[in-house]
Design a protein around this motif. Structure first.
Motif, PDB file in Angstrom:
ATOM      1  N   PHE A 104       0.747  -1.054   0.107  1.00  0.00           N
ATOM      2  CA  PHE A 104       0.041  -0.009   0.119  1.00  0.00           C
ATOM      3  C   PHE A 104       1.004   1.280   0.042  1.00  0.00           C
ATOM      4  O   PHE A 104       0.621   2.163  -0.683  1.00  0.00           O
ATOM      5  CB  PHE A 104      -0.960  -0.017   1.080  1.00  0.00           C
ATOM      6  CG  PHE A 104      -2.181   0.949   0.908  1.00  0.00           C
ATOM      7  CD1 PHE A 104      -3.063   0.697   0.139  1.00  0.00           C
ATOM      8  CD2 PHE A 104      -2.119   2.114   1.503  1.00  0.00           C
ATOM      9  CE1 PHE A 104      -4.217   1.393  -0.021  1.00  0.00           C
ATOM     10  CE2 PHE A 104      -2.855   3.145   1.412  1.00  0.00           C
ATOM     11  CZ  PHE A 104      -4.117   2.779   0.756  1.00  0.00           C
ATOM     12  N   TYR A 154       1.825   2.032  -3.421  1.00  0.00           N
ATOM     13  CA  TYR A 154       0.923   2.755  -4.171  1.00  0.00           C
ATOM     14  C   TYR A 154       0.567   4.044  -3.849  1.00  0.00           C
ATOM     15  O   TYR A 154       0.292   4.785  -4.728  1.00  0.00           O
ATOM     16  CB  TYR A 154      -0.530   1.795  -3.587  1.00  0.00           C
ATOM     17  CG  TYR A 154      -1.807   2.736  -3.867  1.00  0.00           C
ATOM     18  CD1 TYR A 154      -2.328   3.073  -5.203  1.00  0.00           C
ATOM     19  CD2 TYR A 154      -2.681   3.579  -2.986  1.00  0.00           C
ATOM     20  CE1 TYR A 154      -3.582   3.534  -5.417  1.00  0.00           C
ATOM     21  CE2 TYR A 154      -3.664   4.258  -3.242  1.00  0.00           C
ATOM     22  CZ  TYR A 154      -4.203   4.137  -4.422  1.00  0.00           C
ATOM     23  OH  TYR A 154      -5.238   5.062  -4.775  1.00  0.00           O
ATOM     24  N   VAL A 155       0.859   4.382  -2.505  1.00  0.00           N
ATOM     25  CA  VAL A 155       0.692   5.854  -2.030  1.00  0.00           C
ATOM     26  C   VAL A 155       1.827   6.681  -2.664  1.00  0.00           C
ATOM     27  O   VAL A 155       1.753   7.670  -3.356  1.00  0.00           O
ATOM     28  CB  VAL A 155       0.745   6.139  -0.537  1.00  0.00           C
ATOM     29  CG1 VAL A 155       1.174   7.356  -0.101  1.00  0.00           C
ATOM     30  CG2 VAL A 155      -0.345   5.344   0.320  1.00  0.00           C
ATOM     31  N   ILE A 179      -6.607   3.053 -10.180  1.00  0.00           N
ATOM     32  CA  ILE A 179      -7.633   2.238  -9.668  1.00  0.00           C
ATOM     33  C   ILE A 179      -7.631   0.854  -9.945  1.00  0.00           C
ATOM     34  O   ILE A 179      -7.776  -0.073  -8.964  1.00  0.00           O
ATOM     35  CB  ILE A 179      -9.114   2.771 -10.682  1.00  0.00           C
ATOM     36  CG1 ILE A 179      -9.464   4.163  -9.819  1.00  0.00           C
ATOM     37  CG2 ILE A 179     -10.168   1.892 -10.102  1.00  0.00           C
ATOM     38  CD1 ILE A 179     -10.320   4.783 -10.817  1.00  0.00           C
ATOM     39  N   LEU A 195      -5.269  -0.567  -7.311  1.00  0.00           N
ATOM     40  CA  LEU A 195      -5.642  -0.628  -5.953  1.00  0.00           C
ATOM     41  C   LEU A 195      -6.534  -1.897  -6.143  1.00  0.00           C
ATOM     42  O   LEU A 195      -6.842  -2.388  -5.110  1.00  0.00           O
ATOM     43  CB  LEU A 195      -6.470   0.779  -5.788  1.00  0.00           C
ATOM     44  CG  LEU A 195      -6.741   0.981  -4.251  1.00  0.00           C
ATOM     45  CD1 LEU A 195      -5.911   0.828  -3.488  1.00  0.00           C
ATOM     46  CD2 LEU A 195      -7.333   2.259  -4.234  1.00  0.00           C
ATOM     47  N   THR A 196      -7.227  -2.097  -6.855  1.00  0.00           N
ATOM     48  CA  THR A 196      -8.217  -3.248  -6.882  1.00  0.00           C
ATOM     49  C   THR A 196      -7.429  -4.459  -6.881  1.00  0.00           C
ATOM     50  O   THR A 196      -7.628  -5.456  -6.169  1.00  0.00           O
ATOM     51  CB  THR A 196      -9.143  -3.405  -8.480  1.00  0.00           C
ATOM     52  OG1 THR A 196      -9.488  -2.027  -8.740  1.00  0.00           O
ATOM     53  CG2 THR A 196      -9.833  -4.362  -8.263  1.00  0.00           C
ATOM     54  N   ALA A 237      -6.479  -4.716  -3.236  1.00  0.00           N
ATOM     55  CA  ALA A 237      -7.543  -5.241  -2.634  1.00  0.00           C
ATOM     56  C   ALA A 237      -7.856  -6.631  -2.610  1.00  0.00           C
ATOM     57  O   ALA A 237      -7.856  -7.551  -1.533  1.00  0.00           O
ATOM     58  CB  ALA A 237      -8.980  -4.403  -3.005  1.00  0.00           C
ATOM     59  N   PHE A 238      -7.633  -7.462  -3.839  1.00  0.00           N
ATOM     60  CA  PHE A 238      -7.810  -8.847  -3.982  1.00  0.00           C
ATOM     61  C   PHE A 238      -6.707  -9.419  -3.127  1.00  0.00           C
ATOM     62  O   PHE A 238      -7.019 -10.335  -2.392  1.00  0.00           O
ATOM     63  CB  PHE A 238      -7.439  -9.147  -5.636  1.00  0.00           C
ATOM     64  CG  PHE A 238      -8.650  -8.711  -6.490  1.00  0.00           C
ATOM     65  CD1 PHE A 238      -9.846  -8.372  -5.790  1.00  0.00           C
ATOM     66  CD2 PHE A 238      -8.591  -9.113  -7.624  1.00  0.00           C
ATOM     67  CE1 PHE A 238     -11.072  -8.246  -6.574  1.00  0.00           C
ATOM     68  CE2 PHE A 238      -9.626  -8.656  -8.550  1.00  0.00           C
ATOM     69  CZ  PHE A 238     -10.767  -8.441  -8.025  1.00  0.00           C
ATOM     70  N   TYR A 293      -5.287  -8.323  -0.679  1.00  0.00           N
ATOM     71  CA  TYR A 293      -5.168  -8.222   1.046  1.00  0.00           C
ATOM     72  C   TYR A 293      -6.490  -9.136   1.084  1.00  0.00           C
ATOM     73  O   TYR A 293      -6.273 -10.050   2.283  1.00  0.00           O
ATOM     74  CB  TYR A 293      -5.500  -6.754   1.338  1.00  0.00           C
ATOM     75  CG  TYR A 293      -5.835  -6.405   2.573  1.00  0.00           C
ATOM     76  CD1 TYR A 293      -4.906  -6.676   3.601  1.00  0.00           C
ATOM     77  CD2 TYR A 293      -7.178  -6.488   3.239  1.00  0.00           C
ATOM     78  CE1 TYR A 293      -4.880  -6.663   4.732  1.00  0.00           C
ATOM     79  CE2 TYR A 293      -7.104  -6.485   4.720  1.00  0.00           C
ATOM     80  CZ  TYR A 293      -6.110  -6.185   5.319  1.00  0.00           C
ATOM     81  OH  TYR A 293      -6.233  -6.321   6.913  1.00  0.00           O
ATOM     82  N   GLY A 294      -7.467  -9.625   0.472  1.00  0.00           N
ATOM     83  CA  GLY A 294      -8.394 -10.429   0.523  1.00  0.00           C
ATOM     84  C   GLY A 294      -7.898 -11.704   0.880  1.00  0.00           C
ATOM     85  O   GLY A 294      -8.416 -12.420   1.449  1.00  0.00           O
ATOM     86  N   LEU A 346      -0.055  -6.731   3.967  1.00  0.00           N
ATOM     87  CA  LEU A 346       0.178  -5.976   2.644  1.00  0.00           C
ATOM     88  C   LEU A 346       1.686  -5.749   2.662  1.00  0.00           C
ATOM     89  O   LEU A 346       2.330  -5.250   1.739  1.00  0.00           O
ATOM     90  CB  LEU A 346      -0.215  -4.459   2.835  1.00  0.00           C
ATOM     91  CG  LEU A 346      -1.567  -4.449   2.645  1.00  0.00           C
ATOM     92  CD1 LEU A 346      -2.351  -3.135   2.980  1.00  0.00           C
ATOM     93  CD2 LEU A 346      -2.042  -4.493   1.216  1.00  0.00           C
TER      94      LEU A 346
END
Lengths: 503, 117
Positions: free
Chosen positions: A131, A134-135, A172, A175-176, A179-180, A182-183, A188
């Protein structure tokens, strides 16, 4: 080794950006501050590089929380050498911008935003947390949005519109993917993810996530078929800004792809096939696009797309020789592409135009500058023993080992077309008679500048040409480094053990 | 709850992509906003939805007891919202400038002008 030195490049750039903001209208101090600051940045990066080389992987944990909980910053040899290369081209662009950016046109905010951009780039090289990566990417694109619209002509806004939209979509998708992931893994931290991924039974979902990352990062990297935004926008901003964009921005995406696909998405046969096919198509399409361009900067933009293919090809082949070649190409490409766009700026200053048709006569009018320009151009083509030759040799060798003849074909084709386009550039810009030299209004041509102003244009090109030459002469040292990096990437256990010693 | 959220996320992605593919600049930015919110909701969904306590260790305890909500996705979403807010604000100003300076409202007209040059 726990060491806070990793954070110093980031903090240095942040401090520079903030300090330069206070010199809002004192442009002279901004220039000096930027050049001195980037020289210090280079020094810090070299110290970090030497330290990493001596002591192995360095890391630091934010707030001293242990690895999976705290945010990790890691500097291995790959990160550290990327920082050194970034600092080199950053310094060159600082000098170039100090000379070429007119006071009227936005010198006020250029340097602060530029240092925010460099901060984002250095941050993404040392991020050990997804993450966090990403930032840093967002920081890079925010700063680059500011730079690409700077000055704000009509054409520039149109280029910026494409750039902004595609980058937002890429973020986007990235980030998707996060999210996957992380799920799937519940963490992270990149080293922790690498530990958890082999335990997941649903392999199909991992492949989907891997491809989501490939698309998200691929748009930023400008690989086939997601590269159209690059040639549509990179020729619009000022030359100094194109230089830093062309040299570094796509390469940060390449770095992230290498990191992600070597650490936790180990390419299975399907992903490897996709990556190899994309690499081959990027090489071919980029080369075809470059062949028909009539504008210097558009031509170079298409060459960026084409040469991304070399690096992605190394990732697709995925052997230590090919990876070493790809990383060598990455280093070489950052230096040469930054230099190419600065050369396009210099050519514009000499002749007042970017159009190949109107250019010409450089050899008769400026023989010394022609000689200077020849070094990066020949390096780009890869004429032995210059720097473009060695990585291609390694890549082809790596391809032969695993008998991927298609990708070898694409690499050879890409190299030949690069040769053809550079030959065309040489013919049109250097050898051809200039068809009439009428400068645009309010344009101060190069010959009317005093020698310090001339040095602002030629010195950065000379610095990066020297670096290219060093890659040719000191090839043994560089090959040792890239072999070490490729070995580290192929064997990520070391990286994981350093960050998560207990598990 | 998960199923409903999954459907909503899918709908937001579909709507966002549909709007991006339209030719109008205003619809483009609305599409980007919807996509950005969709991804935030996806982070929230994949972080695991639990009906639990906030993850705070009480004064008399030494560790987290019982069912508690994962704080990480919330921190991530907060960060992502802030970032996307800034980017969208920038994009809106850019589109507005585009409209003011060039009178462009249709994405197709931009492409044609580029080809003329």
């Amino acid at each position: 080794m726990n060491d806070n030195l990793i954070l110093l490049p980031i903090i240095l750039q942040l401090a520079l950006a903030l300090i330069l903001l206070f010199f809002w209208s004192r442009t002279k101090w901004q220039r000096i501050g930027s050049i001195v600051g980037n020289a210090a940045f280079l020094l810090v990066s070299i110290v970090l590089f030497i330290k990493v080389q001596k002591e192995g992987i360095l890391y630091t944990q934010a707030g001293n929380w242990d690895a999976p909980y705290g945010i990790t910053f890691v500097a291995d040899l790959f990160s550290a050498s990327m920082l050194v290369i970034t600092a080199l081209s950053g310094l060159a662009v600082s000098i170039f911008a100090a000379g070429s950016m007119s006071r009227r046109r936005s010198l006020f905010v250029f340097f602060p935003i530029y240092h925010f951009l460099l901060m984002g780039i250095s941050g993404s090289f040392v991020a050990g947390d997804l993450f966090n990566l990403y930032v840093w990417f967002e920081l890079i694109i925010v700063a680059s949005f500011g730079l690409i619209t700077l000055g704000g002509g009509r054409r520039q806004l149109e280029g910026a519109l494409k750039y902004v939209t595609l980058n937002l979509i890429a973020s986007i998708l990235f980030l998707t993917g996060i999210a996957f992931l992380y799920g799937l893994t519940g963490t992270l931290n990149m080293a922790h993810i690498a530990q958890k991924i082999p335990q997941i039974e649903n392999e199909g979902l991992i492949t989907v996530t891997a491809l989501m990352f490939f698309i998200g990062l691929g748009i930023k990297t400008a690989v086939f078929p997601m590269y159209f935004w690059l040639p549509a926008s990179y020729h619009t901003p000022l030359s100094a800004i194109s230089a830093i964009f062309g040299g570094l921005l796509t390469k940060v995406g390449v770095y992230a792809l290498f990191r992600v696909f070597s650490l936790f998405f180990l390419p299975d046969s399907f992903t490897a096939t996709v990556i190899t096919a994309v690499a081959a198509l990027t090489l071919i399409m980029g080369a075809m696009g470059a062949l028909i361009q009539k504008d210097v900067r558009k031509l170079f933009s298409w060459l960026i797309v084409c040469h991304i293919g070399f690096m992605i090809a190394g990732l697709g082949i995925y052997s230590s020789v090919a990876l070493a070649g790809a990383i060598f190409y990455l280093f070489h490409d950052i230096i040469v592409k930054t230099n190419l766009f600065m050369i396009s700026g210099l050519v514009h200053k000499l002749t007042g135009t970017f159009k190949l048709k109107k250019l010409g006569g450089l050899y008769t009018q400026y023989p010394k500058i022609t000689f200077l320009i020849a070094i990066p151009l020949f390096s780009l083509v890869g004429i032995p023993p210059l720097s473009g030759f060695w990585p291609k040799l390694l890549l082809i060798q790596g391809g032969l080992e695993v008998q991927e003849y298609l990708i070898i074909g694409a690499i050879v084709l890409g190299s030949f077309v690069t040769l053809a386009t550079i030959a065309k550039f040489w013919l049109e810009v250097i050898w051809k008679e200039q068809p009439g030299s009428d400068y645009p209004k309010h344009f101060i041509p190069f010959r009317e500048l005093n020698w310090t102003q001339k040095a602002y244009y030629t010195l950065p090109i000379a610095i990066l040409a020297l670096v290219s030459l060093y890659f040719a002469i000191g090839v043994e040292f560089v090959v040792n480094i890239v072999n070490q990096i490729a070995y580290d990437l192929m064997n990520p256990e070391q990286y994981i053990r350093v960050i998560l010693p207990d598990q | 709850m998960e199923v409903i959220l999954a459907i909503i996320v899918g709908f937001m992605y579909a709507a966002g992509i549909y709007l991006i593919l339209r030719r109008s600049l205003v619809k483009l930015i609305i599409g980007l906003i919807i996509l950005g919110n969709g991804v935030n909701l996806l982070l929230f969904l994949l972080g695991g939805i639990t009906k639990g306590h906030p993850p705070v260790i009480g004064e008399s305890e030494t560790f987290l007891a019982g069912v508690y909500a994962d704080p990480l996705p919330q921190a991530l979403i907060l960060t992502a919202i802030v970032i996307s807010f800034g980017l969208q604000a920038f994009a809106m100003v850019l589109l507005q400038q585009e409209y003011v300076q060039g009178g462009v409202e249709d994405l197709d007209s931009i492409k044609e002008e580029e080809e003329e040059k």
